[in-house]
Motif scaffolding. Structure first.
Motif, PDB file in Angstrom:
ATOM      1  N   VAL A  58       1.546 119.604  35.272  1.00  0.00           N
ATOM      2  CA  VAL A  58       1.536 120.478  36.451  1.00  0.00           C
ATOM      3  C   VAL A  58       2.138 119.764  37.653  1.00  0.00           C
ATOM      4  O   VAL A  58       2.958 120.332  38.397  1.00  0.00           O
ATOM      5  CB  VAL A  58       0.090 120.936  36.757  1.00  0.00           C
ATOM      6  N   GLU A  59       1.755 118.513  37.852  1.00  0.00           N
ATOM      7  CA  GLU A  59       2.267 117.760  38.995  1.00  0.00           C
ATOM      8  C   GLU A  59       3.772 117.524  38.877  1.00  0.00           C
ATOM      9  O   GLU A  59       4.515 117.629  39.869  1.00  0.00           O
ATOM     10  CB  GLU A  59       1.523 116.421  39.113  1.00  0.00           C
ATOM     11  N   LEU A  60       4.231 117.210  37.666  1.00  0.00           N
ATOM     12  CA  LEU A  60       5.674 117.020  37.468  1.00  0.00           C
ATOM     13  C   LEU A  60       6.442 118.324  37.673  1.00  0.00           C
ATOM     14  O   LEU A  60       7.545 118.331  38.251  1.00  0.00           O
ATOM     15  CB  LEU A  60       5.936 116.479  36.057  1.00  0.00           C
ATOM     16  N   LYS A  61       5.853 119.442  37.234  1.00  0.00           N
ATOM     17  CA  LYS A  61       6.504 120.737  37.415  1.00  0.00           C
ATOM     18  C   LYS A  61       6.640 121.082  38.894  1.00  0.00           C
ATOM     19  O   LYS A  61       7.694 121.550  39.345  1.00  0.00           O
ATOM     20  CB  LYS A  61       5.703 121.815  36.680  1.00  0.00           C
ATOM     21  N   LYS A  62       5.559 120.835  39.660  1.00  0.00           N
ATOM     22  CA  LYS A  62       5.613 121.113  41.107  1.00  0.00           C
ATOM     23  C   LYS A  62       6.663 120.235  41.787  1.00  0.00           C
ATOM     24  O   LYS A  62       7.397 120.702  42.668  1.00  0.00           O
ATOM     25  CB  LYS A  62       4.238 120.866  41.736  1.00  0.00           C
ATOM     26  N   LEU A  63       6.747 118.974  41.373  1.00  0.00           N
ATOM     27  CA  LEU A  63       7.732 118.080  41.972  1.00  0.00           C
ATOM     28  C   LEU A  63       9.148 118.562  41.680  1.00  0.00           C
ATOM     29  O   LEU A  63      10.007 118.582  42.586  1.00  0.00           O
ATOM     30  CB  LEU A  63       7.530 116.659  41.437  1.00  0.00           C
ATOM     31  N   GLN A 117      10.828 111.088  40.589  1.00  0.00           N
ATOM     32  CA  GLN A 117      10.344 111.488  39.267  1.00  0.00           C
ATOM     33  C   GLN A 117       9.934 110.275  38.439  1.00  0.00           C
ATOM     34  O   GLN A 117       8.897 110.302  37.757  1.00  0.00           O
ATOM     35  CB  GLN A 117      11.427 112.280  38.533  1.00  0.00           C
ATOM     36  N   GLN A 118      10.733 109.210  38.490  1.00  0.00           N
ATOM     37  CA  GLN A 118      10.412 108.007  37.730  1.00  0.00           C
ATOM     38  C   GLN A 118       9.104 107.401  38.202  1.00  0.00           C
ATOM     39  O   GLN A 118       8.267 106.981  37.386  1.00  0.00           O
ATOM     40  CB  GLN A 118      11.541 106.980  37.878  1.00  0.00           C
ATOM     41  N   ASP A 119       8.898 107.351  39.519  1.00  0.00           N
ATOM     42  CA  ASP A 119       7.646 106.791  40.057  1.00  0.00           C
ATOM     43  C   ASP A 119       6.446 107.603  39.601  1.00  0.00           C
ATOM     44  O   ASP A 119       5.411 107.035  39.211  1.00  0.00           O
ATOM     45  CB  ASP A 119       7.710 106.754  41.587  1.00  0.00           C
ATOM     46  N   LEU A 120       6.574 108.938  39.642  1.00  0.00           N
ATOM     47  CA  LEU A 120       5.453 109.789  39.241  1.00  0.00           C
ATOM     48  C   LEU A 120       5.182 109.660  37.742  1.00  0.00           C
ATOM     49  O   LEU A 120       4.013 109.592  37.316  1.00  0.00           O
ATOM     50  CB  LEU A 120       5.765 111.242  39.601  1.00  0.00           C
ATOM     51  N   GLU A 121       6.248 109.626  36.924  1.00  0.00           N
ATOM     52  CA  GLU A 121       6.062 109.472  35.478  1.00  0.00           C
ATOM     53  C   GLU A 121       5.438 108.122  35.137  1.00  0.00           C
ATOM     54  O   GLU A 121       4.575 108.040  34.259  1.00  0.00           O
ATOM     55  CB  GLU A 121       7.408 109.633  34.766  1.00  0.00           C
ATOM     56  N   ASN A 122       5.859 107.067  35.835  1.00  0.00           N
ATOM     57  CA  ASN A 122       5.271 105.741  35.599  1.00  0.00           C
ATOM     58  C   ASN A 122       3.801 105.708  35.987  1.00  0.00           C
ATOM     59  O   ASN A 122       2.976 105.084  35.313  1.00  0.00           O
ATOM     60  CB  ASN A 122       6.040 104.677  36.374  1.00  0.00           C
ATOM     61  N   LYS A 123       3.483 106.395  37.094  1.00  0.00           N
ATOM     62  CA  LYS A 123       2.083 106.440  37.537  1.00  0.00           C
ATOM     63  C   LYS A 123       1.201 107.108  36.485  1.00  0.00           C
ATOM     64  O   LYS A 123       0.139 106.580  36.109  1.00  0.00           O
ATOM     65  CB  LYS A 123       2.001 107.204  38.856  1.00  0.00           C
ATOM     66  N   TRP A 124       1.647 108.263  35.976  1.00  0.00           N
ATOM     67  CA  TRP A 124       0.859 108.960  34.962  1.00  0.00           C
ATOM     68  C   TRP A 124       0.849 108.204  33.640  1.00  0.00           C
ATOM     69  O   TRP A 124      -0.151 108.225  32.911  1.00  0.00           O
ATOM     70  CB  TRP A 124       1.404 110.372  34.764  1.00  0.00           C
ATOM     71  N   SER A 125       1.958 107.545  33.304  1.00  0.00           N
ATOM     72  CA  SER A 125       2.004 106.756  32.071  1.00  0.00           C
ATOM     73  C   SER A 125       0.988 105.626  32.105  1.00  0.00           C
ATOM     74  O   SER A 125       0.267 105.388  31.117  1.00  0.00           O
ATOM     75  CB  SER A 125       3.411 106.207  31.873  1.00  0.00           C
ATOM     76  N   ASN A 126       0.905 104.937  33.223  1.00  0.00           N
ATOM     77  CA  ASN A 126      -0.076 103.855  33.352  1.00  0.00           C
ATOM     78  C   ASN A 126      -1.505 104.384  33.309  1.00  0.00           C
ATOM     79  O   ASN A 126      -2.394 103.760  32.718  1.00  0.00           O
ATOM     80  CB  ASN A 126       0.159 103.094  34.662  1.00  0.00           C
TER      81      ASN A 126
END
Length: 552
Positions: free
Chosen positions: A161-166, A201-210
């Motif tokens: 959801v957060e990635l979609k909003k971004l 996008q990379q920062d958000l994906e890395n945050k959720w990945s961690n």
């Protein structure tokens, strides 16, 4: 002693062999370096071929050569032993140090003096889990695993959801910038904004990945500790808190559009089952299934709305540490990663639920990359050595350059294996590398993809995998060039090849009954499915039923 030993090592002696050919007496002289590293039989074969010797002296030459090597080697050993004893007598070697070295070597190589191996944590946990899953506590284990699965699924939902909003917000920003392009903004401004969007996008994906990695690590530690504690408590029958401890409440789920969609997908699945017998004298019974389904349906968890217990997962859990494992063949490209295509979809399914027994899919792929890198490096060095020796022509030089350039990739027909305990119905995934050639209609039984299937079935025989799911058409999705004649030819080829490989299995494993599932894409028509279903019993020997009637 080393000096004395070096004196007798690497000495050259001449082997002389005399034989008669007609009235001529011939003599063969061969210098040999001692100690002889090469096998005497191999050396004998090279001498026969190199000197074009007559066949009637073959056995006599072999016996003479073996005797010469044995006698000269014994003489060297005797001289070495005498020199070592002389060194001890003259005080050149410390007697106490020699005795300690002998005692240490004896203790390390003799079983009765060896230290017992300490069992690893993974082995202990595997034994404990196997005991519990075959006990009344199995329902509790499955409920707990399911609760963890729901927790991770909710976390993944929040991430999506957060990635979609971004992405939506960035899309609006990019539209506004494109409207001002050529007026107040330039191409450089557009490129700068695109770079900012990508970085965000990379920062958000890395945050959720961690966050996902941390959550799964905590779940795995909690689960393993709880399983060990429960096993210890079960050994104590006087523990009054045990009955409360094993009660894990099943999760309650809401009906959703996604769940209805899953039910609809299950209704679309077509299936035909067959029982066959293979073998010339000793026949072995096997089960064959033809299914129209998605390959990943065997991996995805399906939420049961009436109970938290995952009944369809029970058999998979019971056979996790058994001799009846389930495998699946995925067709992938030559890059070992999970960034695109079915590899990404499979990795996403693996991340939906914590694996409590094996490393994460990313960690397993990293190990595979290291093994492939080592193997390719060894192969490249051998190719380079053979090239430097002048035994290769210009075409081989191109192969060497190609191998050096792509040594991180695998070749068509090769496969790597990942292990899983968190998937719905499988334990092992075979990632078989194929190229675009599988989409053509002219592949043969010697195609790398077909030979890869043979090697996969061989691994199944040697590693207790009794159920294997194979894409029948060697593709996961249909395309325009895959006409009805194309599908029939491809299915016939795979059926016949797999039948031959299964007959080979009898010599590999002694004739164990197995289940082979042939999967076709969901987009295939029902008419095409039933044509393939009619083809299968014509190729395999299907068991016929007998009706027994009693006479009155």
């Amino acid at each position: 002693m080393k000096k004395n030993r070096e004196r007798f090592c690497n000495r050259e002696r001449e082997f002389v062999y005399k034989f008669n050919v007609g009235n001529q007496c011939l003599e063969l002289r061969v210098p040999l370096q001692f100690p002889v590293q090469e096998n005497a039989s191999h050396l004998h074969g090279r001498l026969m071929l190199l000197h074009n010797l007559p066949c009637f002296i073959e056995n006599d030459l072999k016996e003479a050569l073996s005797q010469f090597i044995e006698e000269e080697s014994l003489r060297d050993y005797d001289r070495d032993a005498e020199a070592s004893l002389d060194a001890v007598k003259t005080g050149e070697v410390d007697l106490h140090q020699l005795a300690n070295t002998w005692a240490k070597a004896y203790a390390e190589t003799t079983l009765e003096h060896a230290r017992p191996e300490e069992p690893s944590w993974d082995e202990d946990f595997a034994d404990v889990y196997h005991d519990l899953i075959h006990s009344p506590a199995s329902e509790t284990l499955l409920n707990l695993e399911h609760n963890y699965f729901v927790s991770i699924s909710e976390l993944i939902g929040e991430r999506d959801v957060e990635l979609k909003k971004l992405r939506e917000r960035q899309g609006i920003e990019m539209e506004k910038v494109m409207q001002e392009l050529g007026k107040s903004l330039t191409d450089q401004d557009v490129n700068s904004l695109a770079a900012q969007h990508f970085e965000s996008q990379q920062d958000l994906e890395n945050k959720w990945s961690n966050e996902l990695k941390q959550s799964t690590a905590i779940q795995k530690q909690e689960y393993q500790e709880w399983v060990i504690k429960l096993h210890q408590d079960l050994k104590n029958p006087n523990n009054s808190s045990l009955s409360e401890e094993i009660k894990v409440q099943p999760s309650q789920f809401r009906e959703s559009v996604e769940a209805i969609g899953r039910i609809y997908e299950e209704q679309r699945k077509l299936e035909e089952s067959f029982t066959i017998h293979l073998g010339a004298q000793l026949k072995t019974m096997h089960n064959l299934r033809l299914l129209r389904a998605d390959m990943l349906d065997f991996c995805k968890h399906k939420r049961n709305h009436r109970s938290g217990v995952k009944l369809h997962r029970l058999q998979t859990a019971l056979s996790l540490y058994s001799t009846s494992l389930c495998g699946l063949v995925l067709l992938v490209d030559n890059r070992i990663n999970s960034y695109s295509g079915i590899k990404r979809d499979f990795a996403t399914v693996c991340q939906e639920c914590t694996d409590f027994h094996f490393p994460r899919i990313e960690e397993q792929l990293e190990v595979v990359q290291q093994v492939v890198l080592y193997a390719r490096t060894q192969r490249r060095s051998k190719l380079k050595e053979s090239h430097d020796s002048g035994n290769q022509n210009g075409g081989s030089d191109d192969k060497t350059k190609n191998a050096e350039r792509n040594y991180l990739n695998i070749l068509p027909g090769e496969f790597y294996i990942t292990r899983h305990s968190n998937l719905s119905e499988i334990h092992v995934a075979f990632h078989l590398c194929v190229d675009d050639n599988v989409k053509s209609g002219n592949i043969t039984a010697r195609d790398p993809a077909i030979m890869g299937l043979r090697n996969i079935l061989k691994v199944c025989c040697t590693h207790d995998i009794t159920t294997i799911s194979i894409p029948l058409l060697l593709v996961h999705d249909m395309s325009e060039e895959m006409t009805i004649p194309w599908c029939l030819r491809r299915a016939e080829l795979v059926f016949k090849c797999v039948k031959g490989f299964m007959m080979e299995m009898a010599s590999w494993d002694g004739g164990i009954s197995r289940t082979v599932q042939f999967l076709v894409p969901q987009s295939i028509s029902e008419e095409m499915f039933y044509q393939l279903s009619n083809m299968l019993p014509q190729i395999f020997r299907v068991s016929s039923t007998l009706t027994l009637t009693s006479k009155h």
